[in-house]
Motif scaffolding. Structure first.
Motif, PDB file in Angstrom:
ATOM      1  N   PHE A   1      -8.288   1.683   1.933  1.00 54.44           N
ATOM      2  CA  PHE A   1      -8.694   0.344   1.517  1.00 54.44           C
ATOM      3  C   PHE A   1     -10.095   0.038   2.025  1.00 54.44           C
ATOM      4  CE2 PHE A   1      -8.665  -4.356   2.326  1.00 54.44           C
ATOM      5  CZ  PHE A   1      -8.741  -4.723   0.990  1.00 54.44           C
TER       6      PHE A   1
ATOM      7  N   ARG B   1       0.801  -1.220   0.000  1.00 53.92           N
ATOM      8  CA  ARG B   1       0.000   0.000   0.000  1.00 53.92           C
ATOM      9  C   ARG B   1       0.836   1.273   0.000  1.00 53.92           C
ATOM     10  NH1 ARG B   1      -4.563  -0.426   4.470  1.00 53.92           N
ATOM     11  NH2 ARG B   1      -5.328   1.334   3.243  1.00 53.92           N
TER      12      ARG B   1
ATOM     13  N   ALA C   1      -0.673   4.591  -4.087  1.00 56.36           N
ATOM     14  CA  ALA C   1      -0.183   4.422  -2.723  1.00 56.36           C
ATOM     15  C   ALA C   1      -0.948   5.339  -1.781  1.00 56.36           C
ATOM     16  CB  ALA C   1       1.310   4.744  -2.657  1.00 56.36           C
TER      17      ALA C   1
ATOM     18  N   ALA D   1      -5.494  -7.553   5.855  1.00 56.42           N
ATOM     19  CA  ALA D   1      -5.021  -6.203   5.568  1.00 56.42           C
ATOM     20  C   ALA D   1      -4.484  -5.530   6.812  1.00 56.42           C
ATOM     21  CB  ALA D   1      -6.159  -5.362   4.978  1.00 56.42           C
TER      22      ALA D   1
ATOM     23  N   TYR E   1      -5.124  -0.138  -5.053  1.00 59.79           N
ATOM     24  CA  TYR E   1      -4.711   0.059  -3.658  1.00 59.79           C
ATOM     25  C   TYR E   1      -3.204   0.043  -3.470  1.00 59.79           C
ATOM     26  CZ  TYR E   1      -9.638  -0.872  -2.939  1.00 59.79           C
ATOM     27  OH  TYR E   1     -11.006  -0.823  -2.987  1.00 59.79           O
ATOM     28  N   GLY E   2      -2.419  -0.088  -4.540  1.00 59.82           N
ATOM     29  CA  GLY E   2      -0.972  -0.078  -4.382  1.00 59.82           C
ATOM     30  C   GLY E   2      -0.282  -0.936  -5.422  1.00 59.82           C
TER      31      GLY E   2
END
Length: 602
Positions: A284, A274, A280, A304, A328-329
């Motif tokens: 989430f 993340r 980044a 997570a 989410y990354g």
């Protein structure tokens, strides 16, 4: 130099030093096992549990005591092994909850956190026993709350905690007669004292001395099962060995499945970092992500935290999954397997499918293989599923022949962790899962897993404390009965079984009226040593005499990996003469440590 408060950095250094101190003395803790057997595992379990916590706190360090304690608690909770490991995890779980609101703890808050840990640990144990690690923790925390009102120095307080813990440890033989009888203190309490010694070492060095390095590894001890028995005295053989029966291996679930029935064919596992990539730092949304994955997928597992998201999913459209994850990354450590291709290979080669790489827990290879076989499509949920703990290939095969879906490799010398049970449950497509721990030292970890999953699965832990009890319970199961009826029938089956074990003594000791010598064989009946002899055969006969009541019972003999075939033959002949009405079965168990396991059922 006085330390008026404790922050997350100090606490992390204390944890690492405590874990290192425990690891260095884990074999000594193992040696304090009440029975002089080669499988004393309290030190191993506590060390492995602390190692899991250390791995987590090294991965996510924090200067906040509340956050650092929470990180440690998470690692300990999922890595807890054996009763001692579960109790240790609960001590720090309670501590972390008390510390959660704080950046730093003063002496009063530190003492209160210790007490909260004791409260959590006592609550986790159904029948707390004094003279154990619980007592050592309780007395130390009680004294901490008394002394914290008289000092504002964390180092001085911790020194008092350590001194009181040592004092309480020395008194454990007075509270638990069996400890006094064999001349040892409680092993779990000793392990906790070692951890506290590590804590104290760091605090004493806080005036500028060197701290424990974050890069130091906590190495699990050499298994006590590595000890080898003394050579047995020769036995005269007069009759040939009874036939050893090895159960047939049933077809795996995969072998019963049509290839095209595998709807979500791509088995995917990966991490989302993340902190990297174009997105980044994006918040989430766990629920939305799960919902999106479920459109064309099942077997979804998401773990997570603030830095990394671990993802497992079976999907029709792996490209769509990866595109969703990129929101989410940055994606790392990607593993994608085509399960239809694997299944076709299984059918053509006639062998089991190899398990996919494990990213979430270190599960023994035997367990991982069994868990892969047990996975079924989500729309074919069975009413019941079974997990059993076993040591030895032969015993695992017997459990599988009785319908057990997942056999976790474990026992006295290597207890499955809470996380092992969590992953095993999630691998079974069943509405109700029964767990057979088959060892009194594993029941707590199974119960802890049940509590963690109570919102997503119905789980019943059948408190089987031996392999024979577990086999009797599995045999009593009837698929057309309700879960409640099956539970009652399995508990009833357990009550009718007497269990016996034969191993060798690793030290001289006195136990009840028995004078036990190192290297001699000992027979254990329902957790009590009842026979000892310099020959294996005589020890086996002495044990079975204690177990047989009417003489017409069903006797099952499980041969260990170091069993002597000549002793097996002589034992079968002796049973035939002494108990002609008994029904005797011999199976290859393959278990370590114990030359023979005996089951006597009325």
């Amino acid at each position: 130099m006085s330390i008026r408060s404790l922050n997350g950095t100090d606490f992390t250094a204390m944890v690492l030093a405590g874990a290192e101190q425990l690891g260095q003395h884990a074999e000594h803790v193992n040696s304090l096992n009440v029975f002089p057997v080669p499988d004393g595992d309290t030190g191993t379990n506590m060390n492995l549990t602390m190692s899991a916590g250390v791995a987590e706190i090294k991965r996510k360090s924090s200067a906040s005591i509340g956050e650092a304690a929470g990180i440690l608690s998470k690692g300990l909770l999922m890595g807890a092994r054996g009763n001692s490991g579960v109790i240790l995890s609960q001590l720090f779980r309670g501590f972390s909850r008390s510390a959660a609101p704080y950046e730093e703890l003063n002496t009063l808050q530190f003492a209160a956190a210790l007490q909260n840990g004791v409260d959590a640990a006592y609550k986790a144990v159904v029948k707390p026993v004094e003279g154990t690690i619980l007592t050592v923790a309780k007395e130390a925390a009680k004294h901490a709350n008394y002394y914290a009102r008289r000092t504002n120095d964390i180092t001085e307080l911790m020194n008092e905690v350590l001194l009181k813990a040592k004092e309480a440890l020395a008194m454990t033989p007075e509270l638990l007669p069996v400890l006094k009888q064999v001349g040892v203190v409680d092993s779990g309490g000793q392990g906790l004292v070692y951890i506290y010694e590590g804590f104290m070492e760091v605090l004493l060095q806080s005036d500028g001395g060197s701290r424990t390095s974050l890069n130091k590894e906590v190495t699990p001890p050499v298994a006590a099962s590595a000890l080898k028995p003394a050579a047995p005295t020769a036995v005269d053989i007069k009759k040939p060995a009874q036939q050893v029966i090895a159960p047939e291996m049933p077809l795996s679930a995969q072998a019963r499945l049509e290839t095209e029935d595998i709807e979500f064919l791509y088995d995917m596992e990966f991490f989302i970092n993340r902190e990297l990539g174009e997105n980044a730092g994006v918040a989430f949304d766990d629920e939305a992500f799960r919902k999106a994955l479920s459109v064309n997928g099942d077997s979804i597992i998401i773990i997570a935290d603030d830095e990394v998201i671990k993802v497992h999913v079976h999907s029709k459209t792996p490209g769509d999954v990866l595109n969703l994850a990129l929101h989410y990354g940055e994606i790392t450590q990607i593993h994608i397997l085509n399960m239809r291709e694997q299944h076709r290979d299984l059918l053509t080669a006639g062998m089991d499918i190899a398990p996919s790489p494990e990213l979430f827990a270190e599960i023994p290879p035997e367990a991982a293989r069994s868990m892969e076989e047990a996975v079924l499509p989500a729309d074919e949920m069975a009413p019941y599923g079974f997990i059993a703990v076993s040591s030895g290939d032969g015993i695992a095969e017997i459990f599988q022949s009785l319908g057990v879906d997942v056999v976790l490799s474990g026992g006295q010398t290597m207890n499955p962790s809470t996380e092992d049970f969590v992953k095993a449950v999630r691998s079974i497509a069943a509405e109700q899962v029964f767990i057979l721990p088959n060892n009194s030292n594993i029941v707590l970890a199974a119960e802890q897993a049940r509590e963690l999953l109570e919102d997503e699965r119905r789980i019943t832990v059948i408190p089987s404390k031996t392999i024979p009890q577990g086999m009797a319970a599995a045999f009593a199961f009837q698929e057309d009965e309700s879960a409640e009826t099956n539970r009652d029938q399995m508990l009833e089956a357990i009550s009718r079984v007497q269990s016996g074990q034969v191993t060798h003594a690793v030290r001289d000791t006195q136990y009840d009226e028995l004078d036990i010598k190192a290297g001699h064989y000992i027979g254990i009946h329902n957790s009590k040593i009842v026979a000892t002899d310099e020959t294996m055969l005589q020890a086996c006969e002495g044990l079975l005499k204690q177990m047989m009541e009417s003489g017409d019972e069903v006797v099952t003999i499980l041969e260990g990996e170091e069993a002597d075939p000549e002793v097996t033959a002589a034992l079968a002949a002796w049973l035939e003469v002494q108990y002609p009405d008994a029904e005797v079965e011999v199976h290859l168990g393959g278990q370590p440590v114990y030359y023979y396991l005996f089951s006597v059922e009325s």
